[in-house]
Scaffold this motif. Sequence first.
Motif, PDB file in Angstrom:
ATOM      1  N   LEU A 213      -0.754   3.595  28.344  1.00  0.00           N
ATOM      2  CA  LEU A 213      -1.990   3.925  27.643  1.00  0.00           C
ATOM      3  C   LEU A 213      -2.134   3.117  26.363  1.00  0.00           C
ATOM      4  O   LEU A 213      -3.227   2.640  26.034  1.00  0.00           O
ATOM      5  CB  LEU A 213      -2.039   5.425  27.337  1.00  0.00           C
ATOM      6  CG  LEU A 213      -2.199   6.355  28.543  1.00  0.00           C
ATOM      7  CD1 LEU A 213      -2.206   7.809  28.098  1.00  0.00           C
ATOM      8  CD2 LEU A 213      -3.487   6.025  29.303  1.00  0.00           C
ATOM      9  N   VAL A 214      -1.038   2.960  25.629  1.00  0.00           N
ATOM     10  CA  VAL A 214      -1.079   2.146  24.402  1.00  0.00           C
ATOM     11  C   VAL A 214      -1.423   0.700  24.746  1.00  0.00           C
ATOM     12  O   VAL A 214      -2.208   0.045  24.052  1.00  0.00           O
ATOM     13  CB  VAL A 214       0.273   2.222  23.668  1.00  0.00           C
ATOM     14  CG1 VAL A 214       0.274   1.293  22.457  1.00  0.00           C
ATOM     15  CG2 VAL A 214       0.568   3.649  23.231  1.00  0.00           C
ATOM     16  N   THR A 215      -0.855   0.221  25.830  1.00  0.00           N
ATOM     17  CA  THR A 215      -1.124  -1.155  26.248  1.00  0.00           C
ATOM     18  C   THR A 215      -2.593  -1.347  26.582  1.00  0.00           C
ATOM     19  O   THR A 215      -3.212  -2.347  26.172  1.00  0.00           O
ATOM     20  CB  THR A 215      -0.262  -1.523  27.467  1.00  0.00           C
ATOM     21  OG1 THR A 215       1.115  -1.327  27.142  1.00  0.00           O
ATOM     22  CG2 THR A 215      -0.485  -2.967  27.879  1.00  0.00           C
ATOM     23  N   TYR A 216      -3.174  -0.394  27.327  1.00  0.00           N
ATOM     24  CA  TYR A 216      -4.602  -0.506  27.659  1.00  0.00           C
ATOM     25  C   TYR A 216      -5.463  -0.408  26.406  1.00  0.00           C
ATOM     26  O   TYR A 216      -6.499  -1.089  26.295  1.00  0.00           O
ATOM     27  CB  TYR A 216      -4.995   0.584  28.660  1.00  0.00           C
ATOM     28  CG  TYR A 216      -4.839   0.151  30.098  1.00  0.00           C
ATOM     29  CD1 TYR A 216      -5.697  -0.799  30.651  1.00  0.00           C
ATOM     30  CD2 TYR A 216      -3.845   0.685  30.913  1.00  0.00           C
ATOM     31  CE1 TYR A 216      -5.557  -1.201  31.968  1.00  0.00           C
ATOM     32  CE2 TYR A 216      -3.699   0.290  32.235  1.00  0.00           C
ATOM     33  CZ  TYR A 216      -4.563  -0.660  32.753  1.00  0.00           C
ATOM     34  OH  TYR A 216      -4.427  -1.078  34.058  1.00  0.00           O
ATOM     35  N   ALA A 217      -5.064   0.423  25.447  1.00  0.00           N
ATOM     36  CA  ALA A 217      -5.834   0.554  24.210  1.00  0.00           C
ATOM     37  C   ALA A 217      -5.820  -0.766  23.429  1.00  0.00           C
ATOM     38  O   ALA A 217      -6.860  -1.232  22.933  1.00  0.00           O
ATOM     39  CB  ALA A 217      -5.276   1.690  23.351  1.00  0.00           C
TER      40      ALA A 217
END
Length: 313
Positions: free
Chosen positions: A6-10
């Motif tokens: 999720l952090v990567t997509y953000a």
Amino acid sequence: MAKGLLVTYALWAVGGPAGLHHLYLGRDSHALLWMLTLGGGGLGWLWEFWKLPSFVAQANRAQGQRQSPGGGTPPLSPIRFAAQMVVGIYFGLVALISLSSMANFYTVALPLAVGLGVLLVATVGNQTSDFKNTLGAAFLTSPIFYGRPIAILPISLAASITAQKHRSYKASVKSETLSVRLYRLGLAYLTFTGPLAYSTLCNTAATLSYVSVLLLPYRIWRLLVGDPGFNSSYFQEWEKLYEFVQSFQDEKRQLAYQVWGLSEGATNEEIHRSYRELVKVWHPDHNLHQTEEAQRHFLEIQAAYEALKETSP
């Protein structure tokens, strides 16, 4: 610490074209590539949407134990090869715009720039290649097409083939602090953009002429598709801008000739001889009794020399 999807997509959504998600995942080569190409022109950034889970998994595996060079040869990737070609050509064009006035450009600066572009793509992810062989192929190819801008294409092809031939997995390395990684990325970014910024500011006319050539494929495509909003007024505005900058460069050249007392069209030998003589006369170390006046004349001489050097054939 494990990397989160999720952090990567953000980070991909917020700063993807600047490579923030790759920086987070420890993929510094990929982050630099995105910084210098704005996410591969935006297309690479969008295409990555489906690749992020595999990137995260690879980063988490690398935290444990990275694959050693003895683990075999990475599979041949046509996409990586094509990317090496494109980025090599891109680096070569940037070098052509910003460094073409330097001596030995076609034998030193151009193959080095193209080779580094190819190697940057070759080191993306968990792969790398042999630096000496790749750069060697670029330097050996450049003399064959000496003095021709088209040399960028065969140099990039030769370096890309060599990089693919010597591809391997990266060796295990110790993790570095974020500050060290950012420092290294910053130096690489300044090395790429510094000469281009200098050329734009100090030799704007030449830079615009190169950019106008690079825009020709776009112009042809727009004419072929018959875009109703595309007409000659766009290029008339571009020509006006180019003429304005060119007139400014001509004025700088005329002032430089006046400073040195030379007539327009003076040879390079006459320019260099006059420069050396005036530097000896007005060097501040030789005029301690009139330091301020000597400093002013010395700066004028230096500025005139730079102006004539930029516009000389």
